[in-house]
Design a protein around this motif. Sequence first.
Motif, PDB file in Angstrom:
ATOM      1  N   MET A  14       5.475  -1.132  -1.606  1.00  0.00           N
ATOM      2  CA  MET A  14       4.293  -0.446  -1.089  1.00  0.00           C
ATOM      3  C   MET A  14       4.082  -0.813   0.372  1.00  0.00           C
ATOM      4  SD  MET A  14       1.663  -0.868  -4.311  1.00  0.00           S
ATOM      5  CE  MET A  14       0.444   0.161  -3.465  1.00  0.00           C
ATOM      6  N   PHE A  15       4.327   0.169   1.257  1.00  0.00           N
ATOM      7  CA  PHE A  15       4.089  -0.062   2.680  1.00  0.00           C
ATOM      8  C   PHE A  15       2.592  -0.181   2.956  1.00  0.00           C
ATOM      9  CE2 PHE A  15       8.229   1.943   2.510  1.00  0.00           C
ATOM     10  CZ  PHE A  15       8.966   1.185   3.399  1.00  0.00           C
ATOM     11  N   ASP A  16       1.816   0.684   2.286  1.00  0.00           N
ATOM     12  CA  ASP A  16       0.362   0.655   2.369  1.00  0.00           C
ATOM     13  C   ASP A  16      -0.160   1.394   1.150  1.00  0.00           C
ATOM     14  OD1 ASP A  16       0.608   3.437   3.024  1.00  0.00           O
ATOM     15  OD2 ASP A  16       0.825   2.887   5.136  1.00  0.00           O
ATOM     16  N   SER A  17      -1.456   1.674   1.123  1.00  0.00           N
ATOM     17  CA  SER A  17      -2.047   2.327  -0.050  1.00  0.00           C
ATOM     18  C   SER A  17      -1.571   3.763  -0.229  1.00  0.00           C
ATOM     19  CB  SER A  17      -3.574   2.307   0.059  1.00  0.00           C
ATOM     20  OG  SER A  17      -4.002   2.979   1.234  1.00  0.00           O
ATOM     21  N   ALA A  18      -0.938   4.352   0.794  1.00  0.00           N
ATOM     22  CA  ALA A  18      -0.531   5.755   0.715  1.00  0.00           C
ATOM     23  C   ALA A  18       0.968   5.942   0.551  1.00  0.00           C
ATOM     24  CB  ALA A  18      -0.996   6.508   1.962  1.00  0.00           C
ATOM     25  N   ASN A  19       1.788   4.984   0.970  1.00  0.00           N
ATOM     26  CA  ASN A  19       3.242   5.173   0.993  1.00  0.00           C
ATOM     27  C   ASN A  19       3.948   4.136   0.121  1.00  0.00           C
ATOM     28  OD1 ASN A  19       3.727   7.254   3.371  1.00  0.00           O
ATOM     29  ND2 ASN A  19       2.152   5.815   4.069  1.00  0.00           N
ATOM     30  N   THR A  20       4.787   4.642  -0.803  1.00  0.00           N
ATOM     31  CA  THR A  20       5.539   3.773  -1.701  1.00  0.00           C
ATOM     32  C   THR A  20       6.964   4.298  -1.835  1.00  0.00           C
ATOM     33  OG1 THR A  20       3.554   3.236  -2.982  1.00  0.00           O
ATOM     34  CG2 THR A  20       5.675   2.769  -4.007  1.00  0.00           C
ATOM     35  N   VAL A  21       7.933   3.398  -1.743  1.00  0.00           N
ATOM     36  CA  VAL A  21       9.333   3.729  -1.991  1.00  0.00           C
ATOM     37  C   VAL A  21       9.793   2.921  -3.198  1.00  0.00           C
ATOM     38  CG1 VAL A  21      11.688   3.606  -1.102  1.00  0.00           C
ATOM     39  CG2 VAL A  21       9.829   4.284   0.409  1.00  0.00           C
ATOM     40  N   SER A  22      10.432   3.587  -4.164  1.00  0.00           N
ATOM     41  CA  SER A  22      10.893   2.896  -5.355  1.00  0.00           C
ATOM     42  C   SER A  22      12.321   3.312  -5.676  1.00  0.00           C
ATOM     43  CB  SER A  22       9.981   3.191  -6.554  1.00  0.00           C
ATOM     44  OG  SER A  22       9.945   4.577  -6.837  1.00  0.00           O
ATOM     45  N   ALA A  23      13.043   2.432  -6.357  1.00  0.00           N
ATOM     46  CA  ALA A  23      14.424   2.696  -6.749  1.00  0.00           C
ATOM     47  C   ALA A  23      14.626   2.193  -8.167  1.00  0.00           C
ATOM     48  CB  ALA A  23      15.400   2.013  -5.796  1.00  0.00           C
ATOM     49  N   VAL A  69       6.501  -9.867  -5.653  1.00  0.00           N
ATOM     50  CA  VAL A  69       6.668 -10.776  -4.521  1.00  0.00           C
ATOM     51  C   VAL A  69       6.168 -10.058  -3.275  1.00  0.00           C
ATOM     52  CG1 VAL A  69       8.629 -11.945  -5.573  1.00  0.00           C
ATOM     53  CG2 VAL A  69       9.027  -9.973  -4.103  1.00  0.00           C
ATOM     54  N   ARG A  70       5.907 -10.814  -2.239  1.00  0.00           N
ATOM     55  CA  ARG A  70       5.400 -10.234  -0.991  1.00  0.00           C
ATOM     56  C   ARG A  70       6.474 -10.341   0.083  1.00  0.00           C
ATOM     57  NH1 ARG A  70       0.280  -8.917  -1.863  1.00  0.00           N
ATOM     58  NH2 ARG A  70       0.089  -8.175   0.283  1.00  0.00           N
ATOM     59  N   VAL A  71       6.732  -9.207   0.721  1.00  0.00           N
ATOM     60  CA  VAL A  71       7.687  -9.128   1.823  1.00  0.00           C
ATOM     61  C   VAL A  71       6.926  -8.643   3.053  1.00  0.00           C
ATOM     62  CG1 VAL A  71       9.810  -8.066   2.668  1.00  0.00           C
ATOM     63  CG2 VAL A  71       9.575  -8.616   0.232  1.00  0.00           C
ATOM     64  N   ALA A  72       6.861  -9.477   4.057  1.00  0.00           N
ATOM     65  CA  ALA A  72       6.085  -9.155   5.274  1.00  0.00           C
ATOM     66  C   ALA A  72       4.657  -8.782   4.902  1.00  0.00           C
ATOM     67  CB  ALA A  72       6.753  -8.040   6.062  1.00  0.00           C
ATOM     68  N   GLU A  73       4.077  -9.571   3.968  1.00  0.00           N
ATOM     69  CA  GLU A  73       2.697  -9.391   3.515  1.00  0.00           C
ATOM     70  C   GLU A  73       2.464  -8.097   2.735  1.00  0.00           C
ATOM     71  OE1 GLU A  73       0.585 -11.849   3.723  1.00  0.00           O
ATOM     72  OE2 GLU A  73       2.146 -12.985   4.747  1.00  0.00           O
ATOM     73  N   MET A  74       3.543  -7.437   2.312  1.00  0.00           N
ATOM     74  CA  MET A  74       3.420  -6.223   1.525  1.00  0.00           C
ATOM     75  C   MET A  74       4.052  -6.439   0.148  1.00  0.00           C
ATOM     76  SD  MET A  74       4.162  -3.289   4.424  1.00  0.00           S
ATOM     77  CE  MET A  74       5.571  -4.173   5.106  1.00  0.00           C
ATOM     78  N   PRO A  75       3.446  -5.874  -0.911  1.00  0.00           N
ATOM     79  CA  PRO A  75       3.926  -6.172  -2.272  1.00  0.00           C
ATOM     80  C   PRO A  75       5.199  -5.415  -2.629  1.00  0.00           C
ATOM     81  CG  PRO A  75       2.070  -4.657  -2.373  1.00  0.00           C
ATOM     82  CD  PRO A  75       2.231  -5.041  -0.923  1.00  0.00           C
ATOM     83  N   LEU A  76       6.127  -6.143  -3.256  1.00  0.00           N
ATOM     84  CA  LEU A  76       7.339  -5.573  -3.826  1.00  0.00           C
ATOM     85  C   LEU A  76       7.325  -5.870  -5.324  1.00  0.00           C
ATOM     86  CD1 LEU A  76      10.171  -4.298  -3.735  1.00  0.00           C
ATOM     87  CD2 LEU A  76      11.063  -6.580  -3.136  1.00  0.00           C
ATOM     88  N   LYS A  77       7.190  -4.809  -6.134  1.00  0.00           N
ATOM     89  CA  LYS A  77       7.145  -4.960  -7.584  1.00  0.00           C
ATOM     90  C   LYS A  77       8.547  -4.813  -8.152  1.00  0.00           C
ATOM     91  CE  LYS A  77       2.418  -3.214  -8.039  1.00  0.00           C
ATOM     92  NZ  LYS A  77       1.536  -2.213  -8.712  1.00  0.00           N
ATOM     93  N   LEU A  78       8.974  -5.796  -8.941  1.00  0.00           N
ATOM     94  CA  LEU A  78      10.313  -5.811  -9.518  1.00  0.00           C
ATOM     95  C   LEU A  78      10.222  -5.750 -11.037  1.00  0.00           C
ATOM     96  CD1 LEU A  78      11.808  -8.671  -7.303  1.00  0.00           C
ATOM     97  CD2 LEU A  78      12.082  -6.209  -6.963  1.00  0.00           C
ATOM     98  N   THR A  79      11.109  -4.961 -11.647  1.00  0.00           N
ATOM     99  CA  THR A  79      11.136  -4.822 -13.104  1.00  0.00           C
ATOM    100  C   THR A  79      12.580  -4.884 -13.581  1.00  0.00           C
ATOM    101  OG1 THR A  79       9.175  -3.406 -13.072  1.00  0.00           O
ATOM    102  CG2 THR A  79      10.488  -3.387 -15.071  1.00  0.00           C
ATOM    103  N   TYR A  80      12.798  -5.688 -14.619  1.00  0.00           N
ATOM    104  CA  TYR A  80      14.114  -5.807 -15.243  1.00  0.00           C
ATOM    105  C   TYR A  80      13.949  -5.498 -16.725  1.00  0.00           C
ATOM    106  CZ  TYR A  80      18.147  -8.120 -17.420  1.00  0.00           C
ATOM    107  OH  TYR A  80      19.251  -8.406 -18.181  1.00  0.00           O
ATOM    108  N   SER A  81      14.757  -4.591 -17.250  1.00  0.00           N
ATOM    109  CA  SER A  81      14.653  -4.243 -18.672  1.00  0.00           C
ATOM    110  C   SER A  81      16.044  -4.213 -19.301  1.00  0.00           C
ATOM    111  CB  SER A  81      13.958  -2.884 -18.857  1.00  0.00           C
ATOM    112  OG  SER A  81      14.683  -1.858 -18.218  1.00  0.00           O
TER     113      SER A  81
END
Length: 211
Positions: A103-112, A76-88
């Motif tokens: 992904m804030f941009d091509s260089a910075n990513t925060v994941s949990a 999904v896109r949040v403020a035009e930036m992609p948020l990838k979600l995974t459920y397993s």
Amino acid sequence: MKASLKGRYANEKNTAGATLVVNAGDVKLRASMSDATFVDGPSLNGLTLAVEKPGFFIVDYDVPKKDFRFQFMNTVRVAEMPLKLTYSHSRGDNRTAVEGAFMFDSANTVSANYVLGTRNCKLKYSYVHGGDTTFEQCYDWGKMAWDFAISRRVYDDVFKATYQTSNSDLALEWSRNSKFNGTFKISAYMNLAEESKNPKIIAESSWDLEI
């Protein structure tokens, strides 16, 4: 139809495996086998069947254990930036995990990543410098410890170093992905807290074939 042959060589034990993938429209049908499938004659040991729609879902079935594992992905896109979600979810051990990568941009990513019903929660920050060097730091709430990694790509080669503060494990890795010679990875693991510090060496290689 594609086939992949894999080999793994370690200090203690060598293993091998094979994967067969068939494209069926938007989905892929995959059968994975280990050397246990053939070592004592053809058997169901080490056999896994899967149905995958890339970017949407994967359903794995472990034949000898009769165990299903489901994984669903969405972006999904949040403020035009992609948020990838995974459920397993793994039915056998009743384990459910959720993961998100922003992904804030091509260089910075925060994941949990969080395993429901446990303290197993990890938060990771990844920074790509110059397009070829990646710095990663991860905090594990379950172990109350940090993990650090740095990797650099040089043409087809990737060199990576990882350090886990919880158990003082240091890993060094060299991998190559070639369209002509297949892929391989050589890893060395050692525990800096041990007196001997004898490294554990693992070499992995794979070849992809068109059938």
